[in-house]
Scaffold this active site. Structure first.
Site, PDB file in Angstrom:
ATOM      1  N   ASN A   9       0.866  -1.183   0.000  1.00  0.00           N
ATOM      2  CA  ASN A   9       0.000   0.000   0.000  1.00  0.00           C
ATOM      3  C   ASN A   9       0.904   1.235   0.000  1.00  0.00           C
ATOM      4  O   ASN A   9       1.450   1.599   1.035  1.00  0.00           O
ATOM      5  CB  ASN A   9      -0.885  -0.041   1.262  1.00  0.00           C
ATOM      6  CG  ASN A   9      -1.727   1.195   1.439  1.00  0.00           C
ATOM      7  OD1 ASN A   9      -1.813   2.036   0.526  1.00  0.00           O
ATOM      8  ND2 ASN A   9      -2.359   1.325   2.595  1.00  0.00           N
ATOM      9  N   LYS A  11       0.101   4.225  -0.293  1.00  0.00           N
ATOM     10  CA  LYS A  11      -0.580   5.404   0.273  1.00  0.00           C
ATOM     11  C   LYS A  11      -0.363   6.618  -0.646  1.00  0.00           C
ATOM     12  O   LYS A  11      -0.250   6.442  -1.859  1.00  0.00           O
ATOM     13  CB  LYS A  11      -0.117   5.652   1.710  1.00  0.00           C
ATOM     14  CG  LYS A  11      -0.261   4.387   2.571  1.00  0.00           C
ATOM     15  CD  LYS A  11      -0.151   4.625   4.042  1.00  0.00           C
ATOM     16  CE  LYS A  11      -0.314   3.294   4.765  1.00  0.00           C
ATOM     17  NZ  LYS A  11      -0.280   3.434   6.214  1.00  0.00           N
ATOM     18  N   HIS A  97      -9.639   1.141   4.874  1.00  0.00           N
ATOM     19  CA  HIS A  97      -8.380   1.344   5.609  1.00  0.00           C
ATOM     20  C   HIS A  97      -8.643   2.312   6.772  1.00  0.00           C
ATOM     21  O   HIS A  97      -9.459   3.228   6.656  1.00  0.00           O
ATOM     22  CB  HIS A  97      -7.321   1.915   4.663  1.00  0.00           C
ATOM     23  CG  HIS A  97      -5.961   1.909   5.264  1.00  0.00           C
ATOM     24  ND1 HIS A  97      -5.570   2.856   6.170  1.00  0.00           N
ATOM     25  CD2 HIS A  97      -4.911   1.057   5.129  1.00  0.00           C
ATOM     26  CE1 HIS A  97      -4.329   2.582   6.567  1.00  0.00           C
ATOM     27  NE2 HIS A  97      -3.906   1.505   5.944  1.00  0.00           N
ATOM     28  N   GLU A  99      -7.080   4.760   7.826  1.00  0.00           N
ATOM     29  CA  GLU A  99      -6.877   6.182   7.497  1.00  0.00           C
ATOM     30  C   GLU A  99      -8.112   6.745   6.805  1.00  0.00           C
ATOM     31  O   GLU A  99      -8.453   7.920   6.976  1.00  0.00           O
ATOM     32  CB  GLU A  99      -5.614   6.334   6.631  1.00  0.00           C
ATOM     33  CG  GLU A  99      -4.356   6.107   7.464  1.00  0.00           C
ATOM     34  CD  GLU A  99      -3.169   5.525   6.714  1.00  0.00           C
ATOM     35  OE1 GLU A  99      -3.166   5.538   5.474  1.00  0.00           O
ATOM     36  OE2 GLU A  99      -2.235   5.041   7.392  1.00  0.00           O
ATOM     37  N   GLU A 169      -5.443  -4.816  10.707  1.00  0.00           N
ATOM     38  CA  GLU A 169      -4.423  -3.791  10.890  1.00  0.00           C
ATOM     39  C   GLU A 169      -4.711  -3.015  12.175  1.00  0.00           C
ATOM     40  O   GLU A 169      -5.514  -2.065  12.162  1.00  0.00           O
ATOM     41  CB  GLU A 169      -4.432  -2.819   9.708  1.00  0.00           C
ATOM     42  CG  GLU A 169      -4.128  -3.455   8.378  1.00  0.00           C
ATOM     43  CD  GLU A 169      -3.586  -2.430   7.396  1.00  0.00           C
ATOM     44  OE1 GLU A 169      -2.477  -2.638   6.893  1.00  0.00           O
ATOM     45  OE2 GLU A 169      -4.251  -1.409   7.156  1.00  0.00           O
ATOM     46  N   GLY A 175       2.401   2.369  10.800  1.00  0.00           N
ATOM     47  CA  GLY A 175       3.360   3.458  10.631  1.00  0.00           C
ATOM     48  C   GLY A 175       4.068   3.864  11.911  1.00  0.00           C
ATOM     49  O   GLY A 175       4.722   4.907  11.963  1.00  0.00           O
ATOM     50  N   SER A 215       3.372  -1.988  10.492  1.00  0.00           N
ATOM     51  CA  SER A 215       4.821  -2.050  10.722  1.00  0.00           C
ATOM     52  C   SER A 215       5.402  -3.439  10.438  1.00  0.00           C
ATOM     53  O   SER A 215       6.323  -3.882  11.122  1.00  0.00           O
ATOM     54  CB  SER A 215       5.165  -1.589  12.140  1.00  0.00           C
ATOM     55  OG  SER A 215       4.757  -0.245  12.334  1.00  0.00           O
TER      56      SER A 215
HETATM   57  P1  PGA Z   1       2.739   0.320   7.680  1.00  0.00           P
HETATM   58  O1  PGA Z   1       1.278   0.516   7.039  1.00  0.00           O
HETATM   59  O2  PGA Z   1       3.290  -0.974   7.120  1.00  0.00           O
HETATM   60  O3  PGA Z   1       3.514   1.521   7.229  1.00  0.00           O
HETATM   61  O4  PGA Z   1       2.574   0.258   9.154  1.00  0.00           O
HETATM   62  C1  PGA Z   1       0.400  -0.559   6.824  1.00  0.00           C
HETATM   63  C2  PGA Z   1      -0.897  -0.060   6.226  1.00  0.00           C
HETATM   64  O5  PGA Z   1      -1.384   0.989   6.659  1.00  0.00           O
HETATM   65  O6  PGA Z   1      -1.472  -0.697   5.322  1.00  0.00           O
END
Ligand code: PGA
Length: 252
Positions: A9, A11, A97, A99, A169, A175, A215
């Site tokens: 992803n 983003k 997601h 976000e 997640e 992140g 992460s």
């Molecule tokens: P990350 O994000 O691996 O940077 O923690 C995962 C995601 O949000 O899909």
């Protein structure tokens, strides 16, 4: 039987020329790895979908989008429909997601509609669920996930459910560099699979791939993917570095 899957992803990152470099580097790197037992998916921002889809035609990976409109077509300025994604060669799409739930106020009902649009176009939804830090610390996390799953995806028939992927997640792990332990992740993955078993049956539960995200990196991927109910990962930050991403994809 459920597939091993690693999805990147990106983003809202990368300018066009960087995206071009990255997707070509991924295609190149994949040539020297045996990834026959894993489906690799690259999910760039909308403007780069055609680029990624073109490269994926000769490469050993699939193209995914990060979002889709809940509407079909027409006067919805700024939206992108499932039909449009299909016309660009998109095979997968992330929905719900955290976000998007947080910054764009997406509800479980919005997510349910998006999943329907995608399945209509034969695009595989990657439906994200996960609890906040507060919800984990208060011990309510399994209830939160149950509601997200029940309201977001359990309207589907058994046949349609088997065409979906779920990504667990935990919001506190995204992140942050603070990965869930393999035991924490396995607990929730087994819980989700059991919800599917109770709602449908064991055959359906065994067909749905459940990915871990938050992460995930080349150091922790192997131990996470070795857990019984973890079928791969949804990778954010580490998917922006082609070597890290492919190393994760070869961690099964
Ligand atoms: P990350 O994000 O691996 O940077 O923690 C995962 C995601 O949000 O899909």
């Amino acid at each position: 039987m459920r597939r091993n899957i690693v999805a990147g992803n990106w983003k809202m990152n990368k300018l066009f020329s960087d995206a071009d470099d990255l997707v070509n580097a991924i295609a190149e790197e994949l040539r020297s790895y045996d990834t026959s037992d894993v489906d690799v998916i690259v999910c760039p921002p909308f403007p780069y979908l055609e680029l990624v889809s073109d490269v994926s035609e000769d490469g050993d990976f699939f193209t995914g989008a990060q979002n889709v409109s809940k509407f079909e077509n027409g006067a919805y300025t700024g939206e992108v429909s499932a039909t449009m994604l299909k016309s660009l060669g998109v095979d997968y799409c992330i929905v719900g997601h955290s976000e998007r739930r947080k910054y764009f106020k997406e509800t479980n009902q919005d997510i349910a509609q998006k999943i329907d649009r995608l399945l209509n176009e034969d695009i595989t939804p990657i439906m994200c669920v996960g609890e906040s830090l507060d919800e984990r610390e208060s011990g309510r996390y399994l209830e939160v996930i149950r509601t997200q799953i029940e309201e977001g995806i359990f309207h589907l028939s058994a046949d349609d459910m088997q065409r979906c992927i779920i990504a667990y997640e935990p919001v506190w792990a995204i992140g942050t560099g603070h990965t869930a332990t393999k035991e924490q992740a396995q607990e929730v993955h087994a819980f989700i699979r059991n919800l599917i078993r109770e709602k449908y049956n064991d055959d359906v539960a065994q067909e749905v791939s459940i990915l871990y995200g938050g992460s995930c990196n080349p150091t922790n991927a192997k131990e996470l993917f070795a857990m019984e109910d973890i079928d791969g990962g949804l990778i954010g930050g580490a998917s922006l570095k082609h070597k890290d991403f492919i190393e994760i994809a070869s961690s099964f």
